[in-house]
Scaffold this motif. Sequence first.
Motif, PDB file in Angstrom:
ATOM      1  N   ALA A 239      -7.135   2.319 -11.939  1.00 15.35           N
ATOM      2  CA  ALA A 239      -6.972   0.927 -12.389  1.00 15.35           C
ATOM      3  C   ALA A 239      -8.303   0.198 -12.414  1.00 15.35           C
ATOM      4  N   VAL A 240      -9.113   0.391 -11.381  1.00 18.37           N
ATOM      5  CA  VAL A 240     -10.362  -0.369 -11.315  1.00 18.37           C
ATOM      6  C   VAL A 240     -11.346   0.080 -12.381  1.00 18.37           C
ATOM      7  N   ASN A 241     -11.163   1.310 -12.910  1.00 19.47           N
ATOM      8  CA  ASN A 241     -12.073   1.780 -13.939  1.00 19.47           C
ATOM      9  C   ASN A 241     -11.962   0.953 -15.215  1.00 19.47           C
ATOM     10  N   ALA A 242     -10.805   0.310 -15.387  1.00 22.51           N
ATOM     11  CA  ALA A 242     -10.581  -0.493 -16.581  1.00 22.51           C
ATOM     12  C   ALA A 242     -11.174  -1.893 -16.441  1.00 22.51           C
ATOM     13  N   GLU A 243     -11.565  -2.261 -15.257  1.00 24.53           N
ATOM     14  CA  GLU A 243     -12.112  -3.583 -15.040  1.00 24.53           C
ATOM     15  C   GLU A 243     -13.591  -3.612 -15.411  1.00 24.53           C
ATOM     16  N   GLU A 244     -14.072  -4.803 -15.710  1.00 25.55           N
ATOM     17  CA  GLU A 244     -15.481  -4.933 -16.037  1.00 25.55           C
ATOM     18  C   GLU A 244     -16.345  -4.578 -14.840  1.00 25.55           C
ATOM     19  N   LYS A 245     -15.846  -4.899 -13.671  1.00 22.22           N
ATOM     20  CA  LYS A 245     -16.595  -4.606 -12.451  1.00 22.22           C
ATOM     21  C   LYS A 245     -15.649  -4.077 -11.391  1.00 22.22           C
ATOM     22  N   ASP A 246     -15.944  -2.888 -10.911  1.00 19.89           N
ATOM     23  CA  ASP A 246     -15.127  -2.265  -9.873  1.00 19.89           C
ATOM     24  C   ASP A 246     -15.374  -3.011  -8.560  1.00 19.89           C
ATOM     25  N   PRO A 247     -14.346  -3.625  -7.976  1.00 16.99           N
ATOM     26  CA  PRO A 247     -14.568  -4.429  -6.770  1.00 16.99           C
ATOM     27  C   PRO A 247     -14.904  -3.604  -5.540  1.00 16.99           C
ATOM     28  N   PHE A 248     -14.565  -2.312  -5.552  1.00 17.18           N
ATOM     29  CA  PHE A 248     -14.777  -1.503  -4.353  1.00 17.18           C
ATOM     30  C   PHE A 248     -15.584  -0.223  -4.601  1.00 17.18           C
ATOM     31  N   ASP A 249     -15.843   0.118  -5.858  1.00 20.17           N
ATOM     32  CA  ASP A 249     -16.559   1.357  -6.172  1.00 20.17           C
ATOM     33  C   ASP A 249     -15.887   2.540  -5.490  1.00 20.17           C
ATOM     34  N   ILE A 250     -14.602   2.714  -5.790  1.00 22.13           N
ATOM     35  CA  ILE A 250     -13.770   3.711  -5.098  1.00 22.13           C
ATOM     36  C   ILE A 250     -13.722   5.038  -5.846  1.00 22.13           C
ATOM     37  N   THR A 251     -13.779   6.116  -5.072  1.00 22.75           N
ATOM     38  CA  THR A 251     -13.522   7.465  -5.560  1.00 22.75           C
ATOM     39  C   THR A 251     -12.456   8.073  -4.666  1.00 22.75           C
ATOM     40  N   VAL A 252     -11.467   8.731  -5.285  1.00 23.62           N
ATOM     41  CA  VAL A 252     -10.359   9.304  -4.518  1.00 23.62           C
ATOM     42  C   VAL A 252     -10.555  10.798  -4.364  1.00 23.62           C
ATOM     43  N   TYR A 253     -10.385  11.296  -3.141  1.00 25.32           N
ATOM     44  CA  TYR A 253     -10.457  12.721  -2.838  1.00 25.32           C
ATOM     45  C   TYR A 253      -9.161  13.111  -2.118  1.00 25.32           C
TER      46      TYR A 253
ATOM     47  N   ILE B 292     -10.177   8.208   0.486  1.00 25.59           N
ATOM     48  CA  ILE B 292     -10.896   7.405  -0.492  1.00 25.59           C
ATOM     49  C   ILE B 292     -12.294   7.127   0.041  1.00 25.59           C
ATOM     50  N   HIS B 293     -13.225   7.062  -0.893  1.00 27.17           N
ATOM     51  CA  HIS B 293     -14.606   6.712  -0.553  1.00 27.17           C
ATOM     52  C   HIS B 293     -14.962   5.454  -1.314  1.00 27.17           C
ATOM     53  N   THR B 294     -15.625   4.533  -0.654  1.00 23.55           N
ATOM     54  CA  THR B 294     -16.035   3.292  -1.289  1.00 23.55           C
ATOM     55  C   THR B 294     -17.542   3.138  -1.197  1.00 23.55           C
ATOM     56  N   GLY B 295     -18.124   2.696  -2.293  1.00 26.48           N
ATOM     57  CA  GLY B 295     -19.562   2.478  -2.303  1.00 26.48           C
ATOM     58  C   GLY B 295     -19.990   1.338  -1.405  1.00 26.48           C
ATOM     59  N   THR B 296     -19.035   0.505  -0.995  1.00 27.14           N
ATOM     60  CA  THR B 296     -19.386  -0.613  -0.106  1.00 27.14           C
ATOM     61  C   THR B 296     -19.660  -0.142   1.322  1.00 27.14           C
ATOM     62  N   VAL B 297     -19.097   1.027   1.701  1.00 25.16           N
ATOM     63  CA  VAL B 297     -19.398   1.639   3.006  1.00 25.16           C
ATOM     64  C   VAL B 297     -19.665   3.115   2.730  1.00 25.16           C
ATOM     65  N   PRO B 298     -20.827   3.454   2.213  1.00 26.07           N
ATOM     66  CA  PRO B 298     -21.092   4.796   1.689  1.00 26.07           C
ATOM     67  C   PRO B 298     -21.050   5.931   2.704  1.00 26.07           C
ATOM     68  N   ASN B 299     -21.176   5.626   3.998  1.00 25.27           N
ATOM     69  CA  ASN B 299     -21.208   6.699   4.992  1.00 25.27           C
ATOM     70  C   ASN B 299     -19.821   7.031   5.553  1.00 25.27           C
ATOM     71  N   ALA B 300     -18.771   6.391   5.027  1.00 24.81           N
ATOM     72  CA  ALA B 300     -17.426   6.543   5.608  1.00 24.81           C
ATOM     73  C   ALA B 300     -16.420   7.095   4.601  1.00 24.81           C
ATOM     74  N   LEU B 301     -15.443   7.846   5.140  1.00 17.59           N
ATOM     75  CA  LEU B 301     -14.268   8.243   4.382  1.00 17.59           C
ATOM     76  C   LEU B 301     -13.074   7.535   5.007  1.00 17.59           C
ATOM     77  N   PHE B 302     -12.178   7.028   4.181  1.00 14.87           N
ATOM     78  CA  PHE B 302     -11.008   6.305   4.677  1.00 14.87           C
ATOM     79  C   PHE B 302      -9.752   7.123   4.409  1.00 14.87           C
ATOM     80  N   PHE B 303      -8.968   7.312   5.468  1.00 18.33           N
ATOM     81  CA  PHE B 303      -7.750   8.115   5.368  1.00 18.33           C
ATOM     82  C   PHE B 303      -6.543   7.196   5.507  1.00 18.33           C
ATOM     83  N   PHE B 304      -5.889   6.877   4.363  1.00 14.58           N
ATOM     84  CA  PHE B 304      -4.771   5.946   4.343  1.00 14.58           C
ATOM     85  C   PHE B 304      -3.466   6.604   3.893  1.00 14.58           C
ATOM     86  N   ASN B 305      -3.341   7.900   4.096  1.00 13.49           N
ATOM     87  CA  ASN B 305      -2.163   8.587   3.558  1.00 13.49           C
ATOM     88  C   ASN B 305      -1.638   9.617   4.543  1.00 13.49           C
TER      89      ASN B 305
END
Length: 350
Positions: free
Chosen positions: A19-33, A37-50
């Motif tokens: 969804a964020v790829n369609a926006e003019e500006k990605d609010p979180f710079d997220i990549t899903v693995y 999820i990895h966010t460019g706002t905290v580049p040294n961390a991986l977040f496990f929400f599943n």
Amino acid sequence: MFNPLVKILGVIALVLATAVNAEEKDPFDITVYGSFIHTGTVPNALFFFNDMSIRQFLSCVAIRNHDINIVVLASDGGSVWEGLNMAGIIHDKGIATYVPKLPEKLGCYSACSFMFFGGKIRQADGILAVHQAGAYGSERDKASAKVSETQQNTQFTVSEIIGFLNEFETPSWVFEKMFRSRDFYFFDDDEKERLASRAEEISSENLYEINAFVSRFLKYIDNLSKEEKKADEEKDPEISEDEQLRLAVIEIQKLLNAVGCNAGTADGIWGRRTQSAAVLFAKTAKLPTSKEELISKAFVEALRKANKNFCPEPKNIGVSSFAKIYDASCGGRSISALVTISEVNSKQDF
């Protein structure tokens, strides 16, 4: 498991990635693995929400693609084996683990705790809960399951869990809490402080960045949920086929009346008067006169384009020329009545 919201967060995270790829500006710079999820706002961390899933191998891709040194945990758990495998990766690579303080009852439950204990550097500010391993909700968990098979599988699973946790140098008193009941045991603040390991090596700046992202992300997800709910509420209610037909007939009746073809009251009933008016218009417009063609988009479009007095007006015949004697038999009697054609027509109002 304990709170379905955690699973929902994981699902929405997957959706958010596209969804964020369609926006003019990605609010979180997220990549899903997978489940991470990895966010460019905290580049040294991986977040496990599943929940734990067979896609945990993608976490290795994330670790390879980014300079990851901490995993942030907020999960209901899931597969024991996937949890242990991921815990082994975390331990072998010396990655820190962190459970943030989250709203509601979100936290690190069940197999998620294995990943927490896999961190040589670890800290839990939020909910950390453990319980007995088991095939919850599956066929094996039913009373009809073979006791011997269940015991064998459980013993093997427990031995593997103990083996991993011993390798992680997990305090022995954790086993007592973990294996005593199928109900969750929630570690209190003092116990979580005892479970922390080299927590001082996680910088306060890093923790601030992590918690700030989690707060913003959860708020973003909540807003998405509210917008989706509002959109659903604003959707037009579904209309049955019968109701759609009735509404279509009403529109045709109104249009017929507007162009001078008297269809009577616009009541949505395709009666003889509506049929006659529609056929009159069709013949005048040189259109097909079958009912299927009369109740169609093409017919409606032709009506909309027609002039106001498109249908021919009835011929104006003088009274003296159309007065006519009608003989009728009523109850065995022969009667005569002087009526006009206009009166006859008025009695055939249908």
